[in-house]
Structure formats: structure tokens, C-alpha cells
Design a protein around this motif. Structure first.
Motif, PDB file in Angstrom:
ATOM      1  N   GLY A  47      48.897  26.911  42.780  1.00  0.00           N
ATOM      2  CA  GLY A  47      48.175  25.863  42.069  1.00  0.00           C
ATOM      3  C   GLY A  47      48.059  26.260  40.609  1.00  0.00           C
ATOM      4  O   GLY A  47      48.449  27.355  40.214  1.00  0.00           O
ATOM      5  N   GLN A  48      47.525  25.349  39.800  1.00  0.00           N
ATOM      6  CA  GLN A  48      47.431  25.589  38.360  1.00  0.00           C
ATOM      7  C   GLN A  48      46.139  26.319  38.014  1.00  0.00           C
ATOM      8  O   GLN A  48      45.061  25.996  38.542  1.00  0.00           O
ATOM      9  CB  GLN A  48      47.480  24.265  37.608  1.00  0.00           C
ATOM     10  N   ILE A  49      46.248  27.268  37.097  1.00  0.00           N
ATOM     11  CA  ILE A  49      45.093  27.987  36.564  1.00  0.00           C
ATOM     12  C   ILE A  49      45.071  27.776  35.062  1.00  0.00           C
ATOM     13  O   ILE A  49      46.040  28.099  34.373  1.00  0.00           O
ATOM     14  CB  ILE A  49      45.164  29.494  36.878  1.00  0.00           C
ATOM     15  N   ILE A  50      43.965  27.224  34.555  1.00  0.00           N
ATOM     16  CA  ILE A  50      43.813  27.001  33.120  1.00  0.00           C
ATOM     17  C   ILE A  50      42.720  27.913  32.585  1.00  0.00           C
ATOM     18  O   ILE A  50      41.591  27.900  33.091  1.00  0.00           O
ATOM     19  CB  ILE A  50      43.458  25.536  32.813  1.00  0.00           C
ATOM     20  N   LEU A  51      43.047  28.689  31.576  1.00  0.00           N
ATOM     21  CA  LEU A  51      42.067  29.450  30.815  1.00  0.00           C
ATOM     22  C   LEU A  51      41.938  28.770  29.463  1.00  0.00           C
ATOM     23  O   LEU A  51      42.882  28.759  28.669  1.00  0.00           O
ATOM     24  CB  LEU A  51      42.507  30.901  30.623  1.00  0.00           C
ATOM     25  N   GLU A  52      40.789  28.181  29.210  1.00  0.00           N
ATOM     26  CA  GLU A  52      40.577  27.527  27.928  1.00  0.00           C
ATOM     27  C   GLU A  52      40.373  28.577  26.832  1.00  0.00           C
ATOM     28  O   GLU A  52      40.349  29.783  27.085  1.00  0.00           O
ATOM     29  CB  GLU A  52      39.399  26.564  28.020  1.00  0.00           C
ATOM     30  N   ASP A  53      40.226  28.117  25.603  1.00  0.00           N
ATOM     31  CA  ASP A  53      40.147  29.015  24.453  1.00  0.00           C
ATOM     32  C   ASP A  53      39.019  30.033  24.602  1.00  0.00           C
ATOM     33  O   ASP A  53      37.916  29.706  25.057  1.00  0.00           O
ATOM     34  CB  ASP A  53      39.921  28.223  23.169  1.00  0.00           C
ATOM     35  N   GLY A  54      39.314  31.271  24.194  1.00  0.00           N
ATOM     36  CA  GLY A  54      38.279  32.297  24.113  1.00  0.00           C
ATOM     37  C   GLY A  54      37.861  32.925  25.419  1.00  0.00           C
ATOM     38  O   GLY A  54      36.879  33.670  25.456  1.00  0.00           O
ATOM     39  N   VAL A  55      38.597  32.684  26.498  1.00  0.00           N
ATOM     40  CA  VAL A  55      38.272  33.277  27.794  1.00  0.00           C
ATOM     41  C   VAL A  55      38.743  34.730  27.818  1.00  0.00           C
ATOM     42  O   VAL A  55      39.787  35.059  27.255  1.00  0.00           O
ATOM     43  CB  VAL A  55      38.939  32.482  28.933  1.00  0.00           C
ATOM     44  N   ASN A  56      37.994  35.597  28.469  1.00  0.00           N
ATOM     45  CA  ASN A  56      38.501  36.940  28.736  1.00  0.00           C
ATOM     46  C   ASN A  56      38.437  37.234  30.230  1.00  0.00           C
ATOM     47  O   ASN A  56      37.476  36.893  30.908  1.00  0.00           O
ATOM     48  CB  ASN A  56      37.804  38.013  27.901  1.00  0.00           C
ATOM     49  N   VAL A  57      39.530  37.836  30.728  1.00  0.00           N
ATOM     50  CA  VAL A  57      39.637  38.274  32.116  1.00  0.00           C
ATOM     51  C   VAL A  57      39.927  39.767  32.039  1.00  0.00           C
ATOM     52  O   VAL A  57      41.017  40.181  31.677  1.00  0.00           O
ATOM     53  CB  VAL A  57      40.748  37.519  32.871  1.00  0.00           C
ATOM     54  N   GLN A  58      38.948  40.568  32.367  1.00  0.00           N
ATOM     55  CA  GLN A  58      38.998  41.991  32.062  1.00  0.00           C
ATOM     56  C   GLN A  58      39.770  42.793  33.111  1.00  0.00           C
ATOM     57  O   GLN A  58      40.353  42.237  34.047  1.00  0.00           O
ATOM     58  CB  GLN A  58      37.578  42.516  31.870  1.00  0.00           C
ATOM     59  N   GLU A  59      39.753  44.098  32.971  1.00  0.00           N
ATOM     60  CA  GLU A  59      40.574  44.994  33.766  1.00  0.00           C
ATOM     61  C   GLU A  59      40.324  44.812  35.259  1.00  0.00           C
ATOM     62  O   GLU A  59      39.196  44.736  35.715  1.00  0.00           O
ATOM     63  CB  GLU A  59      40.294  46.449  33.366  1.00  0.00           C
ATOM     64  N   ASN A  60      41.449  44.748  36.016  1.00  0.00           N
ATOM     65  CA  ASN A  60      41.449  44.734  37.485  1.00  0.00           C
ATOM     66  C   ASN A  60      40.791  43.505  38.098  1.00  0.00           C
ATOM     67  O   ASN A  60      40.349  43.545  39.248  1.00  0.00           O
ATOM     68  CB  ASN A  60      40.801  46.015  38.036  1.00  0.00           C
ATOM     69  N   CYS A  61      40.742  42.421  37.350  1.00  0.00           N
ATOM     70  CA  CYS A  61      40.266  41.154  37.906  1.00  0.00           C
ATOM     71  C   CYS A  61      41.399  40.430  38.632  1.00  0.00           C
ATOM     72  O   CYS A  61      42.577  40.630  38.333  1.00  0.00           O
ATOM     73  CB  CYS A  61      39.734  40.240  36.804  1.00  0.00           C
ATOM     74  N   THR A  62      41.024  39.552  39.575  1.00  0.00           N
ATOM     75  CA  THR A  62      41.975  38.697  40.269  1.00  0.00           C
ATOM     76  C   THR A  62      41.525  37.253  40.137  1.00  0.00           C
ATOM     77  O   THR A  62      40.349  36.936  40.384  1.00  0.00           O
ATOM     78  CB  THR A  62      42.073  39.060  41.761  1.00  0.00           C
ATOM     79  N   VAL A  63      42.469  36.382  39.746  1.00  0.00           N
ATOM     80  CA  VAL A  63      42.214  34.939  39.706  1.00  0.00           C
ATOM     81  C   VAL A  63      43.297  34.280  40.552  1.00  0.00           C
ATOM     82  O   VAL A  63      44.493  34.384  40.247  1.00  0.00           O
ATOM     83  CB  VAL A  63      42.239  34.388  38.266  1.00  0.00           C
ATOM     84  N   HIS A  64      42.886  33.605  41.629  1.00  0.00           N
ATOM     85  CA  HIS A  64      43.843  33.017  42.574  1.00  0.00           C
ATOM     86  C   HIS A  64      43.138  31.891  43.319  1.00  0.00           C
ATOM     87  O   HIS A  64      41.981  31.561  43.020  1.00  0.00           O
ATOM     88  CB  HIS A  64      44.369  34.093  43.539  1.00  0.00           C
ATOM     89  N   MET A  65      43.821  31.284  44.306  1.00  0.00           N
ATOM     90  CA  MET A  65      43.252  30.160  45.043  1.00  0.00           C
ATOM     91  C   MET A  65      44.039  29.892  46.312  1.00  0.00           C
ATOM     92  O   MET A  65      45.149  30.402  46.504  1.00  0.00           O
ATOM     93  CB  MET A  65      43.237  28.894  44.185  1.00  0.00           C
TER      94      MET A  65
END
Length: 204
Positions: A47-65
Motif C-alpha cells: 500500500g502507499q505510505i506518505i510522509l508529509e513535509d518535516g516528518v522524521n522516522v528515526q533509527e530502527n523504526c518500521t512503517v508498514h501495513m
């Protein structure tokens, strides 16, 4: 690394920084001034993942669905080290604490703060400006103006970090001795306790 998957190639604004040891895959759109730390995995394979302006995803994070879901991390969302965002949407200028897990179809309201190691169950709806802690996570109070000002200041450091990385981050061989003139970095950010003490002193 950036990976195409089944015809989808990630879109990353040139002002953002994706660490070479992160993995961004498939249908992912990353806006301006975003920081993706080493060890992070952002998988837009199902699926689609959108990070809008100025987002931070730091070390060892997971973003999924789950398959067929798409999610958005809204402007200035701040995802702390080791957090997992699985099929959840994050509101504008929210803070997700370290090692937090946020499950499918959860909604984190704008300017909310989720404490470290919280577990947000699937389909949980967190109202804007909520302070959330625990397992299972619960709203314990509203986020004050002072708390969101502190959070915003911290996120601004991460919004500057992409440019700093573009300017100075490079792979090197380590030094074998400590240089005599080595200096320690000067702190640019107060802890929450220090922030409140400083604010109180300015009022007195």
C-alpha cells in the motif's frame, strides 16, 4: 537504500535525507525536510505510505501495513527510535515515543504525544492534543501549550538534520587516537524538565 517494487519507485524530495542503511521500498512518497535514520524500514510494498513535509522516522523504526491499506504521517510527525507504525495514520506535529507500537487503523490526533513503549491497539482513535501512555495505551491528559512547544522545538532539530547530513555526513575510516583538540558538541535542546524550569524562571 531505495528499492523499486512491482513498478513502484519511492519519491523522495531532494531536501530530505534517507540514510544509506535505511530501506525505503515501493509506493512511498517522502516530502520536504524529512529525516529517515539508519535501520529504518519503510515498506510501501502492499500500500502507499506518505510522509508529509518535516516528518522524521528515526533509527530502527518500521512503517508498514496490511495489504490494501495506505497511510499518512502528517506534517512534522516525529517517530522516535525503534517505534513501529503498522497501518496507522499519524496526525500533524505528533510525537511517537521510543519503542512504541501503533497498530492497524489507529488514528493519532494532531499534536498528540504518545509516551515511550506505549502499545496503541488497532482502531484506537486518539483525539488531538492528547498525552497517551501505557499498554494498552490510554489518554491521561491533554497536551499543554508548553509541552507542544517543547516537542516542536525538538522536531525542528530533525528538520535541520537532513541538510546537515547532506553537507557533512560521509563514510570514513576511524581515527586511532583521540585528537588533542577534540571538543564535545554544545547542547542545543533542553530535556522536558529543563524546558519547564527555564520557562518558570523566565516568568519569575
Amino acid at each position: 537504500m531505495i528499492y523499486a517494487f512491482q513498478g513502484y519507485t519511492p519519491v523522495v524530495h531532494e531536501s530530505s535525507f534517507v540514510h544509506p542503511l535505511a530501506a525505503v521500498t515501493g509506493n512511498v512518497i517522502i516530502g520536504k525536510n524529512c529525516y529517515i535514520g539508519p535501520g529504518a524500514a519503510i515498506r510501501g510494498d502492499w500500500g502507499q505510505i506518505i510522509l508529509e513535509d518535516g516528518v522524521n522516522v528515526q533509527e530502527n523504526c518500521t512503517v508498514h501495513m496490511f495489504p490494501g491499506k495506505s497511510i499518512t504521517l502528517k506534517e512534522s510527525a516525529h517517530v522516535g527510535h525503534g517505534a513501529i507504525i503498522h497501518g496507522a495514520n499519524l496526525g500533524r506535529n505528533c510525537l511517537i515515543g521510543m519503542n512504541t507500537v501503533i497498530m492497524d487503523d489507529a488514528e493519532i490526533g494532531d499534536e498528540s504525544i504518545v509516551g515511550a513503549m506505549a502499545f496503541v491497539k488497532a482502531e484506537t482513535k486518539i483525539p488531538p492534543r492528547s498525552l497517551v501512555v501505557g499498554n494498552p495505551a490510554k489518554v491521561i491528559k491533554q497536551v499543554s501549550d508548553e509541552m507542544i512547544a517543547w516537542k516542536t522545538k525538538g522536531t525542528q532539530l530533525y528538520q535541520q538534520l537532513p541538510q546537515d547530513c547532506h553537507n557533512s555526513l560521509k563514510a570514513v575510516e576511524p581515527l586511532r587516537e583521540v585528537p588533542e583538540n577534540m571538543k564535545i558538541q554544545v547542547g542545543a535542546y533542553d530535556t522536558l524538565r529543563e524546558y519547564f524550569l527555564r520557562r518558570q524562571e523566565s516568568k519569575d
